[in-house]
Design an enzyme around this catalytic site. Structure first.
Site, PDB file in Angstrom:
ATOM      1  N   TYR A   1       6.092  -4.919  -5.952  1.00 18.66           N
ATOM      2  CA  TYR A   1       5.294  -4.260  -6.975  1.00 18.66           C
ATOM      3  C   TYR A   1       6.282  -3.755  -8.028  1.00 18.66           C
ATOM      4  O   TYR A   1       7.332  -3.189  -7.680  1.00 18.66           O
ATOM      5  CB  TYR A   1       4.485  -3.106  -6.371  1.00 18.66           C
ATOM      6  CG  TYR A   1       3.533  -2.500  -7.365  1.00 18.66           C
ATOM      7  CD1 TYR A   1       2.457  -3.229  -7.858  1.00 18.66           C
ATOM      8  CD2 TYR A   1       3.735  -1.208  -7.849  1.00 18.66           C
ATOM      9  CE1 TYR A   1       1.597  -2.686  -8.800  1.00 18.66           C
ATOM     10  CE2 TYR A   1       2.874  -0.659  -8.783  1.00 18.66           C
ATOM     11  CZ  TYR A   1       1.812  -1.400  -9.264  1.00 18.66           C
ATOM     12  OH  TYR A   1       0.965  -0.872 -10.200  1.00 18.66           O
TER      13      TYR A   1
ATOM     14  N   CYS B   1       4.155  -6.287  -2.275  1.00 14.68           N
ATOM     15  CA  CYS B   1       3.812  -5.067  -2.994  1.00 14.68           C
ATOM     16  C   CYS B   1       4.834  -3.958  -2.728  1.00 14.68           C
ATOM     17  O   CYS B   1       5.992  -4.077  -3.106  1.00 14.68           O
ATOM     18  CB  CYS B   1       2.393  -4.641  -2.625  1.00 14.68           C
ATOM     19  SG  CYS B   1       1.665  -3.431  -3.725  1.00 14.68           S
TER      20      CYS B   1
ATOM     21  N   GLU C   1       5.944   3.953   2.182  1.00 14.59           N
ATOM     22  CA  GLU C   1       6.743   5.114   1.777  1.00 14.59           C
ATOM     23  C   GLU C   1       7.039   6.041   2.950  1.00 14.59           C
ATOM     24  O   GLU C   1       8.059   6.723   2.954  1.00 14.59           O
ATOM     25  CB  GLU C   1       6.068   5.863   0.626  1.00 14.59           C
ATOM     26  CG  GLU C   1       4.795   6.582   0.988  1.00 14.59           C
ATOM     27  CD  GLU C   1       4.052   7.144  -0.221  1.00 14.59           C
ATOM     28  OE1 GLU C   1       3.422   8.202  -0.068  1.00 14.59           O
ATOM     29  OE2 GLU C   1       4.092   6.523  -1.294  1.00 14.59           O
TER      30      GLU C   1
ATOM     31  N   GLY D   1       0.838  -1.189   0.000  1.00 12.89           N
ATOM     32  CA  GLY D   1       0.000   0.000   0.000  1.00 12.89           C
ATOM     33  C   GLY D   1       0.870   1.234   0.000  1.00 12.89           C
ATOM     34  O   GLY D   1       2.045   1.194  -0.361  1.00 12.89           O
ATOM     35  N   ARG D   2       0.309   2.366   0.440  1.00 11.73           N
ATOM     36  CA  ARG D   2       1.078   3.605   0.471  1.00 11.73           C
ATOM     37  C   ARG D   2       1.837   3.782   1.770  1.00 11.73           C
ATOM     38  O   ARG D   2       2.754   4.613   1.853  1.00 11.73           O
ATOM     39  CB  ARG D   2       0.154   4.800   0.226  1.00 11.73           C
ATOM     40  CG  ARG D   2      -0.301   4.821  -1.230  1.00 11.73           C
ATOM     41  CD  ARG D   2      -0.945   6.091  -1.721  1.00 11.73           C
ATOM     42  NE  ARG D   2      -0.835   7.239  -0.884  1.00 11.73           N
ATOM     43  CZ  ARG D   2      -1.881   7.881  -0.351  1.00 11.73           C
ATOM     44  NH1 ARG D   2      -3.097   7.441  -0.555  1.00 11.73           N
ATOM     45  NH2 ARG D   2      -1.694   8.961   0.377  1.00 11.73           N
TER      46      ARG D   2
END
Length: 196
Positions: free
Chosen positions: A138, A118, A92, A88-89
Protein backbone atom coordinates in the site's frame (compact mmCIF):
# COMPACT_ATOMS: atom_id res chain seq x y z
CA UNK A 1 -0.11 -31.28 -6.26
CA UNK A 2 -1.53 -29.00 -3.58
CA UNK A 3 0.73 -27.09 -1.22
CA UNK A 4 0.38 -26.45 2.49
CA UNK A 5 0.05 -22.69 2.96
CA UNK A 6 0.19 -20.66 6.16
CA UNK A 7 -1.84 -17.43 6.35
CA UNK A 8 -1.18 -15.07 9.26
CA UNK A 9 -4.03 -12.75 10.19
CA UNK A 10 -5.39 -10.77 13.11
CA UNK A 11 -8.30 -8.60 14.14
CA UNK A 12 -9.16 -6.05 11.47
CA UNK A 13 -7.35 -7.86 8.70
CA UNK A 14 -8.75 -6.53 5.42
CA UNK A 15 -11.88 -8.51 4.56
CA UNK A 16 -11.26 -9.20 0.87
CA UNK A 17 -7.54 -9.73 1.45
CA UNK A 18 -8.15 -12.71 3.72
CA UNK A 19 -11.39 -14.12 2.29
CA UNK A 20 -10.48 -14.09 -1.41
CA UNK A 21 -7.00 -15.69 -1.24
CA UNK A 22 -8.14 -18.16 1.44
CA UNK A 23 -10.94 -19.42 -0.80
CA UNK A 24 -9.13 -19.10 -4.15
CA UNK A 25 -6.09 -21.07 -2.98
CA UNK A 26 -8.34 -23.81 -1.59
CA UNK A 27 -10.34 -23.84 -4.82
CA UNK A 28 -7.28 -24.91 -6.81
CA UNK A 29 -6.33 -27.63 -4.34
CA UNK A 30 -4.06 -26.04 -1.74
CA UNK A 31 -4.48 -26.49 2.01
CA UNK A 32 -4.57 -23.13 3.80
CA UNK A 33 -4.19 -22.75 7.56
CA UNK A 34 -5.32 -19.33 8.77
CA UNK A 35 -3.90 -18.44 12.19
CA UNK A 36 -3.69 -15.54 14.61
CA UNK A 37 -1.44 -15.12 17.66
CA UNK A 38 -3.27 -15.70 20.95
CA UNK A 39 -6.27 -17.29 19.20
CA UNK A 40 -7.15 -20.90 18.53
CA UNK A 41 -8.79 -22.77 15.67
CA UNK A 42 -12.54 -22.10 15.50
CA UNK A 43 -12.12 -18.65 17.06
CA UNK A 44 -12.66 -15.63 14.83
CA UNK A 45 -10.90 -12.45 13.82
CA UNK A 46 -12.89 -9.37 12.92
CA UNK A 47 -12.29 -8.01 9.43
CA UNK A 48 -12.30 -4.47 8.07
CA UNK A 49 -13.40 -3.46 4.59
CA UNK A 50 -11.13 -0.88 3.00
CA UNK A 51 -12.89 0.92 0.17
CA UNK A 52 -11.35 3.28 -2.35
CA UNK A 53 -13.71 6.14 -3.20
CA UNK A 54 -11.42 8.84 -4.52
CA UNK A 55 -10.24 10.15 -1.17
CA UNK A 56 -6.59 10.51 -0.24
CA UNK A 57 -6.71 7.13 1.50
CA UNK A 58 -9.16 4.25 1.97
CA UNK A 59 -12.39 4.41 3.92
CA UNK A 60 -12.80 1.69 6.55
CA UNK A 61 -15.98 -0.20 7.48
CA UNK A 62 -16.57 -3.20 9.74
CA UNK A 63 -16.45 -6.44 7.78
CA UNK A 64 -17.18 -10.03 8.74
CA UNK A 65 -16.03 -12.48 11.38
CA UNK A 66 -13.47 -14.79 9.78
CA UNK A 67 -13.13 -18.23 11.37
CA UNK A 68 -9.56 -19.40 11.95
CA UNK A 69 -8.92 -23.03 11.07
CA UNK A 70 -5.61 -23.59 12.90
CA UNK A 71 -3.87 -22.45 16.07
CA UNK A 72 -0.74 -20.28 15.81
CA UNK A 73 0.77 -21.81 18.96
CA UNK A 74 0.68 -25.24 17.27
CA UNK A 75 2.22 -24.06 13.98
CA UNK A 76 5.65 -25.22 12.87
CA UNK A 77 6.59 -23.08 9.84
CA UNK A 78 8.76 -25.89 8.45
CA UNK A 79 5.53 -27.87 7.84
CA UNK A 80 4.39 -25.30 5.26
CA UNK A 81 5.36 -24.71 1.65
CA UNK A 82 4.34 -21.05 1.41
CA UNK A 83 3.12 -18.02 3.37
CA UNK A 84 0.38 -15.44 2.75
CA UNK A 85 0.37 -12.14 4.65
CA UNK A 86 -2.82 -10.14 4.01
CA UNK A 87 -3.17 -6.45 4.82
CA UNK A 88 -5.62 -4.30 6.69
CA UNK A 89 -4.91 -2.88 10.13
CA UNK A 90 -3.78 -6.18 11.67
CA UNK A 91 -0.14 -6.01 10.44
CA UNK A 92 0.59 -2.94 12.55
CA UNK A 93 0.19 -5.00 15.73
CA UNK A 94 1.02 -8.49 14.38
CA UNK A 95 4.56 -7.27 13.74
CA UNK A 96 5.06 -6.98 17.49
CA UNK A 97 4.78 -10.77 18.00
CA UNK A 98 8.08 -12.66 17.99
CA UNK A 99 6.34 -15.84 16.82
CA UNK A 100 5.05 -13.98 13.74
CA UNK A 101 8.46 -12.53 12.91
CA UNK A 102 10.15 -15.91 13.46
CA UNK A 103 7.66 -17.59 11.11
CA UNK A 104 8.20 -14.96 8.41
CA UNK A 105 11.98 -15.25 8.71
CA UNK A 106 11.74 -19.03 8.23
CA UNK A 107 10.03 -18.65 4.85
CA UNK A 108 12.71 -16.25 3.62
CA UNK A 109 15.60 -18.29 5.02
CA UNK A 110 14.25 -21.36 3.20
CA UNK A 111 13.39 -19.39 0.02
CA UNK A 112 9.75 -20.51 0.15
CA UNK A 113 7.04 -18.54 -1.71
CA UNK A 114 5.64 -15.57 0.19
CA UNK A 115 2.71 -13.40 -0.90
CA UNK A 116 2.12 -10.10 0.90
CA UNK A 117 -0.51 -7.51 0.14
CA UNK A 118 -1.34 -3.95 1.14
CA UNK A 119 -0.13 -3.38 4.74
CA UNK A 120 1.17 -6.96 5.01
CA UNK A 121 4.71 -5.82 4.13
CA UNK A 122 4.81 -3.98 7.47
CA UNK A 123 5.33 -7.42 9.01
CA UNK A 124 8.06 -8.27 6.49
CA UNK A 125 9.82 -4.98 7.24
CA UNK A 126 9.69 -5.70 10.97
CA UNK A 127 11.07 -9.20 10.31
CA UNK A 128 14.04 -7.57 8.51
CA UNK A 129 13.68 -9.70 5.36
CA UNK A 130 13.19 -7.06 2.64
CA UNK A 131 16.79 -5.97 2.01
CA UNK A 132 17.54 -6.09 -1.70
CA UNK A 133 14.03 -7.02 -2.88
CA UNK A 134 12.00 -5.19 -5.50
CA UNK A 135 8.47 -5.02 -4.10
CA UNK A 136 5.33 -2.99 -3.59
CA UNK A 137 2.83 -2.35 -0.80
CA UNK A 138 0.00 0.00 0.00
CA UNK A 139 1.59 3.33 -1.00
CA UNK A 140 1.38 4.71 2.56
CA UNK A 141 3.74 1.88 3.65
CA UNK A 142 6.35 2.73 1.01
CA UNK A 143 8.65 4.66 3.37
CA UNK A 144 8.95 1.85 5.91
CA UNK A 145 9.48 -0.73 3.15
CA UNK A 146 12.25 1.36 1.62
CA UNK A 147 13.76 1.91 5.08
CA UNK A 148 13.89 -1.90 5.36
CA UNK A 149 16.09 -1.99 2.25
CA UNK A 150 13.78 -2.74 -0.66
CA UNK A 151 13.33 -1.05 -4.01
CA UNK A 152 9.63 -0.02 -4.12
CA UNK A 153 7.69 -0.17 -7.39
CA UNK A 154 4.17 0.91 -8.29
CA UNK A 155 2.82 -2.43 -9.53
CA UNK A 156 2.32 -6.08 -8.62
CA UNK A 157 5.75 -7.66 -8.68
CA UNK A 158 7.46 -10.99 -8.14
CA UNK A 159 11.09 -10.91 -7.02
CA UNK A 160 12.52 -14.33 -6.25
CA UNK A 161 10.28 -15.95 -3.65
CA UNK A 162 8.26 -12.77 -2.90
CA UNK A 163 5.04 -11.61 -4.60
CA UNK A 164 3.59 -8.26 -3.51
CA UNK A 165 0.57 -6.15 -4.41
CA UNK A 166 -0.80 -2.80 -3.26
CA UNK A 167 -4.36 -3.70 -2.22
CA UNK A 168 -7.29 -6.01 -2.97
CA UNK A 169 -7.90 -4.56 -6.46
CA UNK A 170 -4.59 -6.29 -7.34
CA UNK A 171 -5.98 -9.75 -6.52
CA UNK A 172 -6.14 -11.11 -10.10
CA UNK A 173 -2.50 -10.36 -10.91
CA UNK A 174 -1.17 -10.89 -7.37
CA UNK A 175 -2.83 -14.28 -6.98
CA UNK A 176 -1.82 -15.33 -10.51
CA UNK A 177 1.83 -14.52 -9.80
CA UNK A 178 1.72 -16.27 -6.43
CA UNK A 179 0.03 -19.35 -7.89
CA UNK A 180 2.70 -19.46 -10.59
CA UNK A 181 5.35 -19.55 -7.84
CA UNK A 182 3.41 -22.40 -6.24
CA UNK A 183 3.64 -24.35 -9.50
CA UNK A 184 0.02 -23.88 -10.60
CA UNK A 185 -0.66 -23.54 -14.33
CA UNK A 186 -2.08 -20.03 -14.56
CA UNK A 187 -2.98 -18.61 -17.94
CA UNK A 188 -4.64 -15.39 -18.98
CA UNK A 189 -6.59 -15.16 -22.17
CA UNK A 190 -9.85 -16.12 -23.76
CA UNK A 191 -12.32 -18.09 -21.65
CA UNK A 192 -12.69 -21.74 -22.51
CA UNK A 193 -16.10 -22.18 -24.21
CA UNK A 194 -18.61 -24.48 -22.54
CA UNK A 195 -19.54 -27.69 -24.31
CA UNK A 196 -22.70 -27.37 -26.37
Amino acid sequence: MGKDILMIAGDFVEDYEIMVPFQALQMVGHEVDAVCPDKAAEETVKTAIHDFRGDQTYMESRGHDFVLNATMADVNPSDYDALVVPGGRAPEYLRTYDEVLDAVQHFFEEDKPVAALCHGPQILAAADVLDGYEMTSYPACRAECEAAGCSWVDEVVTDGNLVTGQAWPDHPEWLAQFMTLLGDDVSHGEPIPADD
